[in-house]
Design a protein around this motif. Structure first.
Motif, PDB file in Angstrom:
ATOM      1  N   HIS A 115     -99.948  70.872 -24.940  1.00 23.17           N
ATOM      2  CA  HIS A 115     -98.821  70.555 -24.561  1.00 23.17           C
ATOM      3  C   HIS A 115     -98.515  69.216 -23.725  1.00 23.17           C
ATOM      4  O   HIS A 115     -99.606  69.158 -22.875  1.00 23.17           O
ATOM      5  N   LEU A 116     -97.496  68.623 -23.636  1.00 25.69           N
ATOM      6  CA  LEU A 116     -97.236  67.703 -22.774  1.00 25.69           C
ATOM      7  C   LEU A 116     -95.944  67.843 -22.012  1.00 25.69           C
ATOM      8  O   LEU A 116     -95.065  68.499 -22.381  1.00 25.69           O
ATOM      9  N   GLN A 117     -95.908  67.699 -20.590  1.00 21.75           N
ATOM     10  CA  GLN A 117     -94.973  68.001 -19.864  1.00 21.75           C
ATOM     11  C   GLN A 117     -94.082  66.717 -19.678  1.00 21.75           C
ATOM     12  O   GLN A 117     -94.386  65.267 -19.392  1.00 21.75           O
ATOM     13  N   ILE A 118     -92.745  67.065 -19.494  1.00 26.11           N
ATOM     14  CA  ILE A 118     -91.871  65.719 -19.181  1.00 26.11           C
ATOM     15  C   ILE A 118     -90.896  66.439 -18.129  1.00 26.11           C
ATOM     16  O   ILE A 118     -90.191  67.289 -18.282  1.00 26.11           O
ATOM     17  N   ILE A 119     -90.776  65.608 -16.989  1.00 24.40           N
ATOM     18  CA  ILE A 119     -89.692  65.731 -16.144  1.00 24.40           C
ATOM     19  C   ILE A 119     -88.842  64.376 -15.838  1.00 24.40           C
ATOM     20  O   ILE A 119     -89.184  63.439 -16.241  1.00 24.40           O
ATOM     21  N   PRO A 120     -87.510  64.590 -15.582  1.00 22.51           N
ATOM     22  CA  PRO A 120     -86.652  63.524 -15.443  1.00 22.51           C
ATOM     23  C   PRO A 120     -86.970  62.581 -14.396  1.00 22.51           C
ATOM     24  O   PRO A 120     -87.553  62.999 -13.140  1.00 22.51           O
ATOM     25  N   GLN A 121     -86.897  61.435 -14.478  1.00 25.52           N
ATOM     26  CA  GLN A 121     -87.017  60.357 -13.488  1.00 25.52           C
ATOM     27  C   GLN A 121     -86.249  60.444 -12.281  1.00 25.52           C
ATOM     28  O   GLN A 121     -86.700  60.315 -11.244  1.00 25.52           O
ATOM     29  N   ASN A 122     -85.089  61.009 -12.449  1.00 25.78           N
ATOM     30  CA  ASN A 122     -84.110  61.338 -11.046  1.00 25.78           C
ATOM     31  C   ASN A 122     -84.662  62.427 -10.310  1.00 25.78           C
ATOM     32  O   ASN A 122     -84.153  62.671  -9.232  1.00 25.78           O
ATOM     33  N   SER A 123     -85.593  63.057 -10.902  1.00 22.98           N
ATOM     34  CA  SER A 123     -86.490  64.085  -9.851  1.00 22.98           C
ATOM     35  C   SER A 123     -87.344  63.462  -8.787  1.00 22.98           C
ATOM     36  O   SER A 123     -87.496  64.130  -7.690  1.00 22.98           O
ATOM     37  N   PHE A 124     -87.377  62.133  -8.777  1.00 27.44           N
ATOM     38  CA  PHE A 124     -88.296  61.629  -7.761  1.00 27.44           C
ATOM     39  C   PHE A 124     -87.267  60.652  -6.892  1.00 27.44           C
ATOM     40  O   PHE A 124     -86.049  60.222  -7.250  1.00 27.44           O
ATOM     41  N   PRO A 125     -87.818  60.350  -5.618  1.00 33.07           N
ATOM     42  CA  PRO A 125     -86.745  59.582  -4.924  1.00 33.07           C
ATOM     43  C   PRO A 125     -86.540  58.207  -5.379  1.00 33.07           C
ATOM     44  O   PRO A 125     -87.547  57.641  -5.870  1.00 33.07           O
ATOM     45  N   GLY A 169     -85.259  57.627  -7.948  1.00 33.61           N
ATOM     46  CA  GLY A 169     -85.334  57.821  -9.495  1.00 33.61           C
ATOM     47  C   GLY A 169     -86.407  56.978 -10.066  1.00 33.61           C
ATOM     48  O   GLY A 169     -86.583  56.483 -11.519  1.00 33.61           O
ATOM     49  N   ARG A 170     -87.645  56.971  -9.262  1.00 38.35           N
ATOM     50  CA  ARG A 170     -88.590  56.430 -10.028  1.00 38.35           C
ATOM     51  C   ARG A 170     -90.008  56.870  -9.457  1.00 38.35           C
ATOM     52  O   ARG A 170     -90.196  57.654  -8.584  1.00 38.35           O
ATOM     53  N   LEU A 171     -91.164  56.897 -10.202  1.00 35.08           N
ATOM     54  CA  LEU A 171     -92.655  57.478  -9.959  1.00 35.08           C
ATOM     55  C   LEU A 171     -93.028  56.709  -8.745  1.00 35.08           C
ATOM     56  O   LEU A 171     -93.277  55.495  -8.794  1.00 35.08           O
ATOM     57  N   PRO A 172     -93.324  57.363  -7.749  1.00 37.22           N
ATOM     58  CA  PRO A 172     -93.755  56.779  -6.513  1.00 37.22           C
ATOM     59  C   PRO A 172     -94.927  55.892  -6.594  1.00 37.22           C
ATOM     60  O   PRO A 172     -94.804  54.734  -6.044  1.00 37.22           O
ATOM     61  N   ILE A 173     -95.846  56.251  -7.413  1.00 38.12           N
ATOM     62  CA  ILE A 173     -96.862  55.343  -7.869  1.00 38.12           C
ATOM     63  C   ILE A 173     -96.707  53.831  -8.404  1.00 38.12           C
ATOM     64  O   ILE A 173     -97.556  53.109  -8.308  1.00 38.12           O
ATOM     65  N   SER A 174     -95.218  53.845  -8.815  1.00 40.53           N
ATOM     66  CA  SER A 174     -94.882  52.638  -9.628  1.00 40.53           C
ATOM     67  C   SER A 174     -95.260  51.516  -8.666  1.00 40.53           C
ATOM     68  O   SER A 174     -95.572  50.205  -9.157  1.00 40.53           O
TER      69      SER A 174
END
Length: 266
Positions: free
Chosen positions: A199-209, A211-216
């Motif tokens: 399985h692969l997991q997907i979570i919405p981008q707006n879940s992050f501060p 709206g983007r992955l912090p490591i970006s």
């Protein structure tokens, strides 16, 4: 963008031929180009329709599905990375609204040493959102860490530590676009996976501060070093960065590339 090399008639075995034959070949190539263009246009239109329908199913299902364990946050804090103090982990302590019942179930299963596959056809039916392809389907995570936390699973059992393939990417791209989400794959127990079914997991981008992955931000300001240049020059280069001290490969692509990539995977 399409590139075609016109037939000039020089490389053929025949010593000579009329210009009419050359023009016929160019006409055939033009028709072929139109067919390819129409195929891609229709495929991309189909892709966009699928993501709109799938997005609606996810949003509506999240509000109405009673089998999802609704979690609430007890505490939340940020822990900075030692190697990159400007980056941090978002650590949340969460609890199920049915906490005592769930702990009883887990305890019972551990005592009897019965292995339950929560993704088989019997257990997943209450969490199913939609079929994604002949090989994959989309379901809700029974224990979501954020709202609309979904899983892309194989319909038939495959081991979680098996390699990802084109079927996995085809299904994941569709779900990712529908949710405007971020995909992550824990490829076994050492990576944090507790289930053997792939399985692969997907979570919405707006879940992050923001709206983007912090490591970006790390990738944006670090130099990317190309380690596997694409000989065809079609943008399939692979990169690494000195900012990460573990094995990794990076491949940047634009949002506009997703529908075309999905079409190619099919």
């Amino acid at each position: 963008c399409f590139f075609f090399q016109a037939e000039d008639g020089i490389r053929d075995v025949e010593r000579s031929r009329g210009l009419g034959d050359v023009y016929k070949r160019q006409g055939v190539m033009a028709v072929s180009a139109i067919i390819v263009f129409l195929f891609l246009f229709l495929s991309i239109s189909e892709f966009n329709l699928k993501i709109r329908v799938l997005s609606q199913k996810i949003r509506e299902g999240w509000e109405t599905n009673t089998w999802i364990e609704r979690l609430y946050i007890i505490s939340q804090e940020k822990l900075p990375l030692y190697s990159h103090p400007d980056l941090s982990f978002d650590v949340r302590t969460i609890r199920s609204r049915k906490g005592s019942q769930e702990s009883t179930i887990v305890s019972s299963v551990n005592k009897t040493k019965i292995k339950i596959n929560p993704f088989d056809s019997e257990h997943r039916r209450h969490l199913t959102i939609s079929s994604l392809s002949q090989t994959h389907m989309l379901i809700f995570n029974k224990f979501p860490i954020v709202p609309c936390h979904v899983l892309v699973i194989t319909k038939e059992f495959e081991k979680q530590n098996s390699l990802l393939n084109s079927n996995d990417f085809e299904a994941a791209l569709l779900a990712m676009k529908a949710l405007d989400g971020i995909i992550f794959f824990n490829s076994g127990p050492n990576a944090g996976s507790s289930q053997e079914h792939k399985h692969l997991q997907i979570i919405p981008q707006n879940s992050f501060p923001d709206g983007r992955l912090p490591i970006s931000s790390l990738f944006e300001k670090s130099e990317l070093i190309c380690v596997n240049p694409d000989p065809k020059g079609v943008g399939e280069d692979l990169f690494i960065t000195k900012e990460l001290n573990f094995k990794h490969l990076l491949h940047p692509f634009k949002q506009s590339d997703i529908p075309v990539s999905y079409t190619h995977l099919r």
